[in-house]
Design an enzyme around this catalytic site. Sequence first.
Site, mmCIF file in Angstrom:
data_model
loop_
_atom_site.group_PDB
_atom_site.id
_atom_site.type_symbol
_atom_site.label_atom_id
_atom_site.label_comp_id
_atom_site.label_asym_id
_atom_site.label_seq_id
_atom_site.Cartn_x
_atom_site.Cartn_y
_atom_site.Cartn_z
ATOM 1 N N PRO A 105 -18.349 -15.321 -39.196
ATOM 2 C CA PRO A 105 -18.958 -16.094 -40.269
ATOM 3 C C PRO A 105 -19.035 -15.367 -41.613
ATOM 4 O O PRO A 105 -19.335 -14.171 -41.661
ATOM 5 C CB PRO A 105 -20.368 -16.391 -39.748
ATOM 6 C CG PRO A 105 -20.583 -15.472 -38.599
ATOM 7 C CD PRO A 105 -19.233 -15.171 -38.035
ATOM 8 N N ASN A 106 -18.741 -16.122 -42.639
ATOM 9 C CA ASN A 106 -18.851 -15.709 -44.052
ATOM 10 C C ASN A 106 -17.774 -14.731 -44.505
ATOM 11 O O ASN A 106 -17.717 -14.381 -45.679
ATOM 12 C CB ASN A 106 -20.258 -15.128 -44.353
ATOM 13 C CG ASN A 106 -21.343 -16.128 -44.019
ATOM 14 O OD1 ASN A 106 -21.270 -17.264 -44.479
ATOM 15 N ND2 ASN A 106 -22.302 -15.745 -43.202
ATOM 16 N N ARG A 124 -18.238 -12.675 -52.114
ATOM 17 C CA ARG A 124 -19.496 -12.476 -51.412
ATOM 18 C C ARG A 124 -20.007 -11.036 -51.610
ATOM 19 O O ARG A 124 -19.344 -10.090 -51.221
ATOM 20 C CB ARG A 124 -19.202 -12.696 -49.923
ATOM 21 C CG ARG A 124 -20.295 -12.316 -49.014
ATOM 22 C CD ARG A 124 -19.839 -12.288 -47.568
ATOM 23 N NE ARG A 124 -20.980 -12.059 -46.732
ATOM 24 C CZ ARG A 124 -20.929 -11.624 -45.489
ATOM 25 N NH1 ARG A 124 -19.759 -11.416 -44.904
ATOM 26 N NH2 ARG A 124 -22.034 -11.432 -44.813
ATOM 27 N N TYR A 126 -19.194 -5.643 -50.073
ATOM 28 C CA TYR A 126 -17.949 -5.951 -49.355
ATOM 29 C C TYR A 126 -16.683 -5.789 -50.201
ATOM 30 O O TYR A 126 -15.577 -6.003 -49.694
ATOM 31 C CB TYR A 126 -18.023 -7.375 -48.779
ATOM 32 C CG TYR A 126 -19.166 -7.539 -47.796
ATOM 33 C CD1 TYR A 126 -19.141 -6.878 -46.570
ATOM 34 C CD2 TYR A 126 -20.275 -8.325 -48.102
ATOM 35 C CE1 TYR A 126 -20.192 -7.008 -45.668
ATOM 36 C CE2 TYR A 126 -21.327 -8.460 -47.208
ATOM 37 C CZ TYR A 126 -21.280 -7.798 -45.999
ATOM 38 O OH TYR A 126 -22.319 -7.912 -45.112
ATOM 39 N N ASN A 167 -14.069 -8.621 -36.341
ATOM 40 C CA ASN A 167 -15.236 -8.470 -37.200
ATOM 41 C C ASN A 167 -16.067 -9.719 -36.965
ATOM 42 O O ASN A 167 -15.776 -10.782 -37.517
ATOM 43 C CB ASN A 167 -14.843 -8.341 -38.672
ATOM 44 C CG ASN A 167 -16.060 -8.037 -39.544
ATOM 45 O OD1 ASN A 167 -17.203 -8.212 -39.114
ATOM 46 N ND2 ASN A 167 -15.819 -7.605 -40.768
ATOM 47 N N ALA A 215 -22.259 -11.401 -38.703
ATOM 48 C CA ALA A 215 -23.646 -11.320 -38.229
ATOM 49 C C ALA A 215 -23.774 -11.577 -36.724
ATOM 50 O O ALA A 215 -24.759 -11.152 -36.107
ATOM 51 C CB ALA A 215 -24.507 -12.296 -39.016
ATOM 52 N N GLU A 273 -14.282 -3.467 -32.334
ATOM 53 C CA GLU A 273 -15.247 -4.025 -33.288
ATOM 54 C C GLU A 273 -15.058 -3.323 -34.628
ATOM 55 O O GLU A 273 -15.048 -2.087 -34.672
ATOM 56 C CB GLU A 273 -16.670 -3.783 -32.759
ATOM 57 C CG GLU A 273 -17.757 -4.151 -33.751
ATOM 58 C CD GLU A 273 -19.163 -3.765 -33.259
ATOM 59 O OE1 GLU A 273 -19.402 -3.693 -32.029
ATOM 60 O OE2 GLU A 273 -20.020 -3.528 -34.125
ATOM 61 N N HIS A 287 -16.127 -3.285 -38.990
ATOM 62 C CA HIS A 287 -16.964 -3.765 -40.094
ATOM 63 C C HIS A 287 -16.466 -3.184 -41.391
ATOM 64 O O HIS A 287 -16.016 -2.024 -41.432
ATOM 65 C CB HIS A 287 -18.434 -3.360 -39.890
ATOM 66 C CG HIS A 287 -19.006 -3.927 -38.648
ATOM 67 N ND1 HIS A 287 -19.351 -5.258 -38.540
ATOM 68 C CD2 HIS A 287 -19.208 -3.373 -37.441
ATOM 69 C CE1 HIS A 287 -19.769 -5.479 -37.308
ATOM 70 N NE2 HIS A 287 -19.689 -4.355 -36.609
ATOM 71 N N ARG A 337 -27.341 0.323 -43.061
ATOM 72 C CA ARG A 337 -27.963 -0.867 -43.652
ATOM 73 C C ARG A 337 -29.280 -1.198 -42.942
ATOM 74 O O ARG A 337 -29.884 -0.326 -42.332
ATOM 75 C CB ARG A 337 -26.947 -2.012 -43.635
ATOM 76 C CG ARG A 337 -25.713 -1.683 -44.497
ATOM 77 C CD ARG A 337 -24.732 -2.824 -44.560
ATOM 78 N NE ARG A 337 -25.314 -3.979 -45.215
ATOM 79 C CZ ARG A 337 -24.756 -5.199 -45.197
ATOM 80 N NH1 ARG A 337 -23.606 -5.385 -44.573
ATOM 81 N NH2 ARG A 337 -25.344 -6.211 -45.797
HETATM 82 C C1 DQA Z 1 -20.112 -7.140 -41.509
HETATM 83 C C2 DQA Z 1 -21.519 -6.562 -41.340
HETATM 84 C C3 DQA Z 1 -22.456 -7.598 -40.754
HETATM 85 O O1 DQA Z 1 -23.760 -7.055 -40.600
HETATM 86 C C4 DQA Z 1 -22.541 -8.794 -41.670
HETATM 87 O O2 DQA Z 1 -23.355 -9.793 -41.095
HETATM 88 C C5 DQA Z 1 -21.208 -9.343 -42.031
HETATM 89 C C6 DQA Z 1 -20.122 -8.415 -42.329
HETATM 90 C C7 DQA Z 1 -19.154 -6.142 -42.209
HETATM 91 O O3 DQA Z 1 -17.950 -6.339 -42.082
HETATM 92 O O4 DQA Z 1 -19.604 -5.214 -42.875
HETATM 93 O O5 DQA Z 1 -21.029 -10.546 -42.150
HETATM 94 O O6 DQA Z 1 -19.587 -7.417 -40.229
#
Ligand code: DQA
Length: 138
Positions: A10-11, A18, A23, A71, A74, A95, A97, A104
Amino acid sequence: MKKILIINGPNLNLLGKREPDIYGTLTWDEMLEQLRSKFSGEAEIEYFQSNHEGDIIDRLQTADCDGVVLNAGAYTHTSLAIADCIAAIAVPVIEVHISNVAAREEIRRRSLIAPSCRGVISGLGLQSYMLAIQYFLS
Ligand code: DQA
């Protein structure tokens, strides 16, 4: 040629717009273009993005490739269902990020999916994805 599947949760479709201080300013299309050009001839990179937990699970369950770079956004911190799915499938999952989740908020320091993954790469931006792909090619 190895087959790699990148799944963004998501997102992550909003990259570039964003929270650019966290990011960065590259869009996902720009990042994917860089990944495909870096690994051209070595890896066929397929890409899937969804804002929906069940869709991510459906895509993981049908993954037919040498490795998945995930990735989960959240959902990393909340989804036992994605963790169960990763544990259930034979394809290895890394995994990744973009941001350093360990640096964080407290909630982001916990990953429910990490124990089911081959490894975790966090905080290196686009290079988090590059290093994960390099691992699957090695
Ligand atoms: C993320 C880190 C997550 O905590 C966050 O919710 C994201 C992006 C990252 O790529 O840094 O959506 O996965």
